[in-house]
Scaffold this motif. Structure first.
Motif, mmCIF file in Angstrom:
data_model
loop_
_atom_site.group_PDB
_atom_site.id
_atom_site.type_symbol
_atom_site.label_atom_id
_atom_site.label_comp_id
_atom_site.label_asym_id
_atom_site.label_seq_id
_atom_site.Cartn_x
_atom_site.Cartn_y
_atom_site.Cartn_z
ATOM 1 N N ILE A 1 0.843 -1.206 -0.003
ATOM 2 C CA ILE A 1 0.067 0.011 -0.079
ATOM 3 C C ILE A 1 0.943 1.340 0.110
ATOM 4 O O ILE A 1 1.837 1.219 0.943
ATOM 5 C CB ILE A 1 -0.993 0.013 1.238
ATOM 6 C CG1 ILE A 1 -1.793 -1.063 1.118
ATOM 7 C CG2 ILE A 1 -1.839 1.312 1.498
ATOM 8 C CD1 ILE A 1 -2.633 -1.194 2.250
ATOM 9 N N SER B 1 0.527 5.421 -0.337
ATOM 10 C CA SER B 1 -0.372 6.590 -0.295
ATOM 11 C C SER B 1 0.353 7.916 -0.260
ATOM 12 O O SER B 1 1.110 8.078 0.815
ATOM 13 C CB SER B 1 -1.475 6.534 0.872
ATOM 14 O OG SER B 1 -2.302 7.544 0.791
ATOM 15 N N GLU C 1 -0.536 -2.911 -4.234
ATOM 16 C CA GLU C 1 -1.968 -3.504 -4.622
ATOM 17 C C GLU C 1 -2.841 -2.077 -4.467
ATOM 18 O O GLU C 1 -3.821 -2.212 -5.402
ATOM 19 C CB GLU C 1 -2.314 -4.398 -3.743
ATOM 20 C CG GLU C 1 -1.712 -5.722 -3.571
ATOM 21 C CD GLU C 1 -1.859 -6.828 -2.383
ATOM 22 O OE1 GLU C 1 -2.833 -6.650 -1.919
ATOM 23 O OE2 GLU C 1 -1.199 -7.844 -2.239
ATOM 24 N N ASP C 2 -2.427 -1.334 -3.625
ATOM 25 C CA ASP C 2 -3.079 -0.154 -3.340
ATOM 26 C C ASP C 2 -2.128 1.036 -3.735
ATOM 27 O O ASP C 2 -1.416 1.281 -2.882
ATOM 28 C CB ASP C 2 -3.859 -0.259 -2.249
ATOM 29 C CG ASP C 2 -5.130 0.573 -1.953
ATOM 30 O OD1 ASP C 2 -4.834 1.950 -2.247
ATOM 31 O OD2 ASP C 2 -6.298 0.376 -1.347
ATOM 32 N N TYR D 1 -2.584 5.182 -3.789
ATOM 33 C CA TYR D 1 -3.048 6.737 -3.829
ATOM 34 C C TYR D 1 -2.396 7.824 -3.928
ATOM 35 O O TYR D 1 -1.096 7.756 -3.445
ATOM 36 C CB TYR D 1 -3.691 6.835 -2.699
ATOM 37 C CG TYR D 1 -4.556 8.232 -2.420
ATOM 38 C CD1 TYR D 1 -5.829 8.181 -3.037
ATOM 39 C CD2 TYR D 1 -4.042 9.028 -1.739
ATOM 40 C CE1 TYR D 1 -6.476 9.341 -2.667
ATOM 41 C CE2 TYR D 1 -4.425 10.432 -1.689
ATOM 42 C CZ TYR D 1 -6.015 10.370 -2.167
ATOM 43 O OH TYR D 1 -6.631 11.773 -1.963
ATOM 44 N N VAL E 1 -4.525 -3.616 -7.503
ATOM 45 C CA VAL E 1 -5.975 -3.557 -7.445
ATOM 46 C C VAL E 1 -6.763 -2.284 -7.489
ATOM 47 O O VAL E 1 -7.768 -1.882 -8.468
ATOM 48 C CB VAL E 1 -6.542 -4.254 -6.367
ATOM 49 C CG1 VAL E 1 -7.805 -4.465 -6.203
ATOM 50 C CG2 VAL E 1 -5.854 -5.555 -6.431
ATOM 51 N N ASN E 2 -6.162 -1.389 -6.671
ATOM 52 C CA ASN E 2 -6.761 0.214 -6.502
ATOM 53 C C ASN E 2 -5.954 1.211 -6.881
ATOM 54 O O ASN E 2 -4.694 1.201 -6.258
ATOM 55 C CB ASN E 2 -7.367 0.202 -5.019
ATOM 56 C CG ASN E 2 -8.442 -0.806 -4.722
ATOM 57 O OD1 ASN E 2 -9.546 -1.044 -5.520
ATOM 58 N ND2 ASN E 2 -8.335 -1.411 -3.387
ATOM 59 N N LEU E 3 -6.417 1.920 -7.859
ATOM 60 C CA LEU E 3 -5.511 3.134 -8.283
ATOM 61 C C LEU E 3 -6.428 4.482 -7.989
ATOM 62 O O LEU E 3 -7.542 4.548 -8.726
ATOM 63 C CB LEU E 3 -5.000 2.922 -9.645
ATOM 64 C CG LEU E 3 -4.377 4.418 -10.001
ATOM 65 C CD1 LEU E 3 -3.200 4.691 -9.358
ATOM 66 C CD2 LEU E 3 -3.877 4.039 -11.700
ATOM 67 N N THR E 4 -6.068 5.511 -7.198
ATOM 68 C CA THR E 4 -6.894 6.763 -6.903
ATOM 69 C C THR E 4 -6.000 8.014 -7.209
ATOM 70 O O THR E 4 -4.887 7.959 -6.552
ATOM 71 C CB THR E 4 -7.252 6.617 -5.428
ATOM 72 O OG1 THR E 4 -8.043 5.631 -5.413
ATOM 73 C CG2 THR E 4 -8.210 7.986 -5.308
#
Length: 226
Positions: free
Chosen positions: A166, A168, A190-191, A193, A213-216
């Motif tokens: 992760i 961010s 995986e994540d 931001y 999995v997650n892209l912001t």
């Protein structure tokens, strides 16, 4: 007697759990039950010098002493750190060296989760130490705040975040090349931001992240944190 014995057993179990997975959580607001934003008077024009905001400086000095003492004591143990969370508003550059030192200690202690919320006052802001990006045991890295930056570009060869899952980065001034070097050095993330302040937008290239999995990606205006 039975209750006392059970309490001792439970206490021993929790001590064992903590020793196995040490977690440090230092929040300036919650530790002293204050609103650091209001106490520091960020929105006012009279500054946050020690003379103008003595109560704010008192909480900041107490916090640095607490973190210093806890980490110094823990450094004597042969244990790693599971999680280190820090929420602090730096009133002056004299406090920057404390954070630099803490980051070096937690990196040496193989920290796995690093969560930083730092607000820096002054025209120079706070320069994040590159030690953070060489903490190879990190699985979670979250950095957010105000007036945070990396002064020099971080080369890809200096980044070792292969365990990171992760990432961010919120309101952190990092040049585009460094951003790409960081992302490409986290192959198993995986994540992801990333937020940009107005006027500091960048192109963001994401490739080779097979587990993503997650892209912001977010654009936001400067705001008061803490």
């Amino acid at each position: 007697m039975r209750v006392a014995a059970q309490t001792r057993i439970l206490s021993s179990r929790w001590k064992h759990i903590w020793n196995s997975y040490p977690v440090f959580d230092f929040c300036q607001n919650s530790l002293f039950n204050v609103d650091s934003h209001r106490l520091a008077g960020w929105e006012l024009d009279d500054g946050i010098s020690k003379q103008v905001r003595p109560q704010y400086w008192e909480t900041l000095e107490k916090l640095t002493n607490i973190v210093d003492q806890k980490l110094e004591k823990f450094s004597e143990c042969k244990l790693g750190i599971q999680k280190f969370k820090l929420s602090i508003a730096l009133a002056d550059q004299e406090f920057h060296s404390f954070v630099d030192k803490w980051m070096e200690v937690v990196s040496e202690k193989h920290v796995k989760e690093l969560d930083l919320c730092i607000r820096a006052e002054g025209k120079f802001g706070y320069v994040l130490p590159q030690t953070i990006f060489a903490a190879k045991y990190l699985t979670v890295l979250k950095i957010r705040g105000y007036n945070l930056m990396l002064e020099d570009p971080v080369m890809k060869s200096a980044v070792d975040l292969h365990s990171l899952q992760i990432l961010s980065l919120e309101n952190v001034y990092i040049d585009e090349k460094t951003t790409q070097n960081l992302i490409s050095s986290c192959p198993f993330v995986e994540d992801l931001y990333r937020s940009f302040n107005e006027g500091n937008s960048q192109s963001l290239k994401v490739y080779g992240l097979v587990k993503l999995v997650n892209l912001t990606v977010n654009m936001r205006s400067d705001s008061h944190l803490m």
